[in-house]
Design an enzyme around this catalytic site. Structure first.
Site, mmCIF file in Angstrom:
data_model
loop_
_atom_site.group_PDB
_atom_site.id
_atom_site.type_symbol
_atom_site.label_atom_id
_atom_site.label_comp_id
_atom_site.label_asym_id
_atom_site.label_seq_id
_atom_site.Cartn_x
_atom_site.Cartn_y
_atom_site.Cartn_z
ATOM 1 C CE LYS A 137 9.417 -21.268 14.417
ATOM 2 N NZ LYS A 137 8.195 -21.773 14.518
ATOM 3 C CG ASP A 152 0.124 -3.715 12.237
ATOM 4 O OD1 ASP A 152 -0.131 -4.583 11.721
ATOM 5 O OD2 ASP A 152 1.051 -2.743 11.650
ATOM 6 N N GLY A 158 0.619 -1.265 -0.157
ATOM 7 C CA GLY A 158 0.021 0.091 -0.134
ATOM 8 C C GLY A 158 0.850 1.351 0.006
ATOM 9 C CG HIS A 204 21.232 9.506 52.182
ATOM 10 N ND1 HIS A 204 22.001 8.924 51.173
ATOM 11 C CD2 HIS A 204 22.235 10.118 53.216
ATOM 12 C CE1 HIS A 204 23.098 9.265 51.580
ATOM 13 N NE2 HIS A 204 23.447 9.839 52.765
#
Length: 627
Positions: free
Chosen positions: A238, A226, A134, A379
């Site tokens: 992968k 998405d 697209g 502190h």
């Protein structure tokens, strides 16, 4: 087209072109595998791989010098032909296939098209064919870069308003196929699928959409989730041994450099694969967080993920032998949430682990106050707090509360630091001797005037100057314990949200009640057991972190000195004992009003003790433990 598919197509073309020569001669079919080349004669007159029929060879033809045998291989099997014409044709085919085996494909589908032209140009120079979807394809075409649209591969147009573009075997087969598995490659060949060597994808801007100031409808949020993008990213990650996956535009130069070097660096591939899975995980965590908020009112989902992004590596942790790093929280709940994590550093040394803790404590405390206020922290404990219309006066009073502790501490303001205040911070001398110029690790404020910032920069090369936004309320507070996390609402209660119940005979004056509220607001930021003594919107002394409340009281009284007379005292929790304990010692010291949560089985003793010494006692009903 895959390698095997190319072989079949080209072989068919060659065979048809040499038809007239091959009709006269028998050509045995040869299959080449990894270990042997076996030649077998075909006795039938029909060849399974040829679209025509031939006659068997006669004995004279077999002995003819026109017949010979040649073995040819290219990544897989080839047919052997026993005539000169077909041998020449096979050699031509081998060269063509060898060329095709060097062709490479990159699949690019981007929401964020930053530096797309740089990447695409570099890939084309390296001989890559670019396949795209697209808007990305349109952007490439507009830039004058050759691109093949994904529809040409899938033979399907985009469907369902763009929901289905790349979810197709012709795409994912080319990504997921293992090149070292013959049956994977044969499957691609069978279905005429070509491989991808590079996948470059980033995702729909879901985070930006649901955090937009204009708001987002539920349906619009759903449409910005998405699906195809994460699927391609996960597939490529992968199969990263064969497919390089890229999700970050900042990685484009490194990727092009890697491809140019043409080296098999699996560590580089693994790092990009890790980044890809992390990218998808963070994206999914935002979707999950958003959906939970659309579904439930409960702040505590059964499971949830916190996406953290590395902001900086630190020199060390709390101590030099501990390695450390600082991460920002990318959760939707932290969007525009303010705080030290998103502060801008204008000057000074890099922040340390302890700097972040102390700056956070100072900023959280000073943001509680509406009036111009200065807080000094050492502190993580506020050792000085003062509110005044004049911020310079507030600063001096905050330091005066405990100048020894203030030295080397963190100074925080809830209003802009202008030129006059900056000059005072730079030149102010310690109240202990009137000579030593005060030294600070950090100054933090919501803003600085141009001149004020210039003056502060001149105080010290190491002074860290931070500009921060006010913390958003209603956040989830998390704390790690061994093997788990504790989650709770942040302690956002203000004095205006609670009731100060007078339980003593003496009713506090308006000014005394105001002092009690100020002390109560301070004590919630002091480590338990916590006691704060304050008067006229100024902390006079505090005791923190003691195992018993009596010791914290004595520390606070010692710091307050003679100013304790008529002051307010706030305790973060109830007093378990009164007589000959903290309450009676406070009353005897001259405290005018005590504010505590109440709730002890000996509350009656505390009331009686205050009545005896004519001291006002108010119960807040709210405890402020801080561990």
């Amino acid at each position: 087209m895959g390698l095997y598919a190319a072989e079949r197509s080209w072989q068919s073309d060659i065979e048809n072109k040499t038809l007239t020569k091959m009709l006269s001669f028998g050509a045995p079919s040869t299959t080449i595998n990894a270990s042997t080349a076996v030649t077998s004669r075909v006795s039938p007159t029909t060849y399974s791989h040829l679209p025509f029929t031939v006659s068997p060879l006669s004995d004279s033809q077999r002995s003819s010098n026109f017949c010979f045998q040649q073995l040819l291989s290219c990544s897989s099997r080839f047919n052997c032909y026993r005539n000169k014409a077909t041998a020449e044709a096979a050699e031509t085919m081998a060269g063509t296939i060898a060329s095709a085996s060097g062709s490479k494909q990159a699949l690019i589908s981007l929401s964020d098209k930053k530096d797309l032209d740089l990447l695409a140009t570099g890939l084309q120079e390296l001989g890559y064919t670019i396949v795209s979807t697209g808007g990305t394809a349109s952007a490439l075409e507009k830039a004058g870069i050759s691109v093949r649209k994904v529809e040409e591969l899938t033979k399907f147009p985009e469907m369902l308003d763009g929901r289905v573009k790349t979810l197709h075997p012709n795409v994912h087969g080319g990504i997921l196929a293992r090149r070292d598995q013959n049956h994977h490659m044969e499957a691609l060949d069978k279905h005429n699928i070509s491989t991808f060597e590079l996948v470059v994808v980033n995702l729909y801007p879901f985070y930006e959409k649901v955090t937009s100031t204009n708001g987002v409808t539920f349906d619009d949020g759903i449409e910005n989730i998405d699906i195809g993008g994460p699927t391609m990213i996960r597939a490529a990650a992968k199969n990263h041994k064969d497919v390089l996956v890229v999700v970050d535009t900042q990685d484009y130069p490194l990727v092009l450099q890697f491809l140019k070097a043409n080296k098999d660096d699996q560590q580089f591939r693994r790092k990009l694969a890790w980044k890809a899975f992390q990218h998808v995980a963070s994206y999914d965590s935002a979707v999950s967080e958003w959906l939970w908020k659309q579904t439930e009112e409960d702040k505590f989902p059964p499971t949830f993920t916190i996406p953290l992004s590395l902001k900086s590596s630190l020199r060390y942790g709390e101590n030099p032998h501990q390695k450390a790093a600082f991460y920002t929280d990318s959760s939707l709940s932290e969007f525009n949430g303010g705080g030290i994590a998103t502060a801008v550093q204008h000057h000074g040394k890099e922040m340390s682990y302890n700097n972040y803790l102390d700056a956070d404590a100072a900023w959280n405390c000073v943001c509680e106050f509406e009036k111009p206020t200065c807080v000094v922290v050492k502190h993580t404990n506020p050792c000085g707090v003062a509110s005044r219309d004049d911020l310079i006066e507030a600063y001096r009073l905050a330091v005066k509360a405990d100048p020894v502790s203030a030295f080397g501490g963190i100074v925080a303001f809830n209003k802009e630091v202008d030129e006059a205040l900056a000059r005072d911070i730079r030149e102010f001398r310690s109240p202990t001797d009137g000579e030593t110029r005060m030294f600070y690790e950090i100054v933090v404020a919501p803003s600085y005037s141009q001149k004020g910032l210039e003056i502060l920069r001149g105080k010290s090369k190491t002074l860290r100057i931070l500009e921060a936004k006010k913390n958003k309320t209603g956040k989830l507070s998390l704390r790690q314990v061994g093997g788990g996390w504790l989650a709770q609402d942040s302690d956002d209660l203000t004095p205006e949200e609670i009731k100060f119940d007078v339980v003593s005979k003496k009713v506090p004056e308006t000014s005394e009640l105001s002092d009690a509220k100020f002390a109560w607001l301070c004590v919630k930021h002091v480590k338990s057991n916590a006691i704060v003594i304050a008067k006229d919107n100024c902390m006079l002394g505090m005791g923190s972190g003691q195992p018993n409340r009596l010791e914290s009281l004595r520390i606070a009284l010692r710091k307050a000195r003679d100013e304790v007379k008529g002051a307010a005292l706030a305790s973060d929790a109830f007093f378990p004992f009164a007589w000959k304990d903290a309450v009676e010692e406070a009353c005897e010291s001259g405290i005018g009003v005590i504010a505590e949560p109440g709730g002890s089985i000996r509350d009656g003793d505390a009331i009686d003790c205050c009545n005896k010494y004519d001291v006002s006692l108010v119960f807040t009903g709210v405890r402020h433990f801080r561990h």
